[in-house]
Design a protein around this motif. Structure first.
Motif, short mmCIF file in Angstrom:
data_model
loop_
_atom_site.label_atom_id
_atom_site.label_comp_id
_atom_site.label_asym_id
_atom_site.label_seq_id
_atom_site.Cartn_x
_atom_site.Cartn_y
_atom_site.Cartn_z
N GLU A 1 0.81 -1.22 0.00
CA GLU A 1 0.00 0.00 0.00
C GLU A 1 0.84 1.27 0.00
OE1 GLU A 1 0.50 -1.52 4.22
OE2 GLU A 1 0.03 -2.34 2.23
N ASN A 2 2.12 1.13 0.34
CA ASN A 2 3.03 2.28 0.33
C ASN A 2 3.83 2.39 -0.97
OD1 ASN A 2 2.39 3.09 3.05
ND2 ASN A 2 3.62 1.34 3.76
N GLY A 3 3.48 1.55 -1.93
CA GLY A 3 4.16 1.63 -3.22
C GLY A 3 5.53 0.98 -3.24
N ARG A 4 5.81 0.12 -2.27
CA ARG A 4 7.12 -0.53 -2.18
C ARG A 4 7.03 -1.97 -2.69
NH1 ARG A 4 9.87 0.93 3.57
NH2 ARG A 4 11.71 0.33 2.34
N VAL A 5 7.92 -2.33 -3.60
CA VAL A 5 7.99 -3.70 -4.08
C VAL A 5 8.53 -4.58 -2.96
CG1 VAL A 5 9.12 -5.27 -5.69
CG2 VAL A 5 8.26 -3.07 -6.49
N ASN A 6 7.80 -5.68 -2.67
CA ASN A 6 8.20 -6.64 -1.65
C ASN A 6 8.69 -7.92 -2.31
OD1 ASN A 6 6.75 -5.98 1.43
ND2 ASN A 6 6.30 -4.69 -0.32
N LEU A 7 9.94 -8.27 -2.05
CA LEU A 7 10.52 -9.48 -2.63
C LEU A 7 10.76 -10.51 -1.53
CD1 LEU A 7 13.21 -8.00 -5.06
CD2 LEU A 7 10.88 -8.74 -5.62
N SER A 8 10.44 -11.76 -1.82
CA SER A 8 10.74 -12.87 -0.90
C SER A 8 11.79 -13.75 -1.57
CB SER A 8 9.48 -13.68 -0.60
OG SER A 8 8.55 -12.91 0.12
N LEU A 9 12.90 -13.96 -0.87
CA LEU A 9 14.02 -14.72 -1.43
C LEU A 9 14.29 -15.96 -0.59
CD1 LEU A 9 16.45 -11.68 -1.90
CD2 LEU A 9 14.72 -12.51 -3.53
N HIS A 10 14.79 -17.00 -1.23
CA HIS A 10 15.23 -18.19 -0.53
C HIS A 10 16.70 -18.41 -0.90
CE1 HIS A 10 14.89 -22.81 0.23
NE2 HIS A 10 15.42 -22.17 1.24
N LEU A 11 17.57 -18.32 0.09
CA LEU A 11 19.01 -18.45 -0.14
C LEU A 11 19.47 -19.84 0.28
CD1 LEU A 11 20.23 -15.02 1.32
CD2 LEU A 11 19.42 -15.55 -0.99
N THR A 12 20.13 -20.55 -0.65
CA THR A 12 20.65 -21.87 -0.36
C THR A 12 22.06 -21.99 -0.90
OG1 THR A 12 19.75 -22.79 -2.43
CG2 THR A 12 18.35 -22.90 -0.48
N GLY A 13 22.68 -23.13 -0.66
CA GLY A 13 24.04 -23.36 -1.16
C GLY A 13 25.07 -23.00 -0.11
N MET A 14 26.11 -22.29 -0.54
CA MET A 14 27.19 -21.89 0.36
C MET A 14 27.00 -20.42 0.75
SD MET A 14 28.73 -24.70 0.68
CE MET A 14 30.12 -24.15 1.70
N ALA A 15 27.19 -20.12 2.03
CA ALA A 15 26.96 -18.77 2.52
C ALA A 15 27.85 -17.74 1.82
CB ALA A 15 27.19 -18.72 4.03
N ALA A 16 29.07 -18.13 1.44
CA ALA A 16 29.97 -17.20 0.80
C ALA A 16 29.51 -16.84 -0.61
CB ALA A 16 31.38 -17.78 0.73
N LYS A 17 28.71 -17.69 -1.22
CA LYS A 17 28.20 -17.43 -2.56
C LYS A 17 26.86 -18.13 -2.72
CE LYS A 17 28.95 -15.66 -6.70
NZ LYS A 17 29.08 -14.20 -6.90
N PRO A 18 25.80 -17.59 -2.05
CA PRO A 18 24.50 -18.27 -2.07
C PRO A 18 23.82 -18.21 -3.43
CG PRO A 18 24.34 -16.17 -0.90
CD PRO A 18 25.79 -16.36 -1.24
#
Length: 279
Positions: free
Chosen positions: A262-279
């Motif tokens: 409602e505030n005009g902000r794009v909301n993104l949901s991400l899922h990070l997997t793999g290695m923390a140094a390069k997810p």
């Protein structure tokens, strides 16, 4: 018994000489190291207090250290430990129970106030320490079995919290893969924030992110999940982009409007997997 700096220097020299002599002795016999607890007489009781102008422990450069404690029934207790840590302070208590566990069962509780992130995090997360520019308040408590690094990691149970007011997370290196989507707002890859809140625990070799909230000036981040001590990552992250900003999604740009709140902000949901140094 009172030890001066000269006494300590003599003791350190004696220990170094004896260690060098022991290292030079070659033996083909297998030797089992005697646990510390078995070297402490059961009926030994003592109380002590101490202070030190400077003391380096686990990479933390403490100054003006004061503490007191006692040893009774093979249980070593250190209380009222207070020290300066750079421009902040560190305080806490710990107990090492050599009766329950001959190698030492450690229980600890520490509080840090207004300590520069680079100083507090350097021994534990050097990469983050170099990127987080702020002062931290933190509290941790936990326990583990003392011994080899693997023993400590596998037995360590810890819960804690970290918070901060304004600061910057220089995350451009970590978020390099999203640069094409930022278009003219490449500055969003570095997160300037009003506040940071983090609650975590460590158990069974995993760093569990119970809560992570970074309230940025332009973006808002929330995360939870697991960072394995083996370097793996499995985390959910939600990010709110600045109001009115549309990421560069190419032919999928039309989807951005379906993600706005409602505030005009794009909301993104991400899922990070793999290695923390390069997810």
């Amino acid at each position: 018994l009172e030890l001066t700096n000269t006494d300590v220097a003599v003791l350190n020299l004696q220990i170094s000489m004896e260690s060098a002599q022991a290292a030079g002795q070659k033996s083909t016999e297998s030797k089992t190291k005697t646990p510390v607890g078995e070297l402490i007489p059961e009926d030994l009781v003592l109380a002590f207090e101490g202070q030190a102008a400077s003391f380096l422990v686990k990479g933390l450069p403490l100054e003006d250290v004061v503490f007191n404690g006692d040893l009774d029934h093979r249980i070593l207790t250190i209380e009222n430990l207070n020290a300066l840590l750079d421009s902040g302070t560190l305080s806490g208590n710990l107990e090492i129970d050599y009766h329950r566990e001959p190698n030492g069962w450690l229980d600890f509780e520490f509080e840090a106030e207004k300590v520069p992130a680079g100083v507090l995090l350097q021994p534990w997360a050097s990469d983050l320490a170099e990127k987080l520019d702020t002062s931290l308040d933190a509290g941790v408590r936990g326990n583990c079995i003392l011994g080899e690094e693997d023993v400590i990691k596998q037995s360590l149970t810890l819960s804690g919290r970290v918070s901060s007011s304004d600061g910057t997370l220089w995350a451009r290196d970590w978020l390099g893969d999203i640069a094409p989507y930022l278009g003219q707002r490449q500055d969003l890859a570095d997160i300037h924030f009003r506040s940071l809140q983090h609650r975590m625990r460590i158990e069974k070799g995993n760093y569990v992110v119970e809560k992570l909230i970074i309230d940025g000036l332009d973006t808002h981040w929330q995360g939870e999940g697991v960072l394995g001590l083996d370097g793996t990552i499995d985390m959910g992250v939600k990010v709110k982009l600045p109001a009115g900003f549309t990421p560069e999604l190419g032919k999928w740009s039309f989807m951005a409007d379906t993600l706005r709140d409602e505030n005009g902000r794009v909301n993104l949901s991400l899922h990070l997997t793999g290695m923390a140094a390069k997810p």
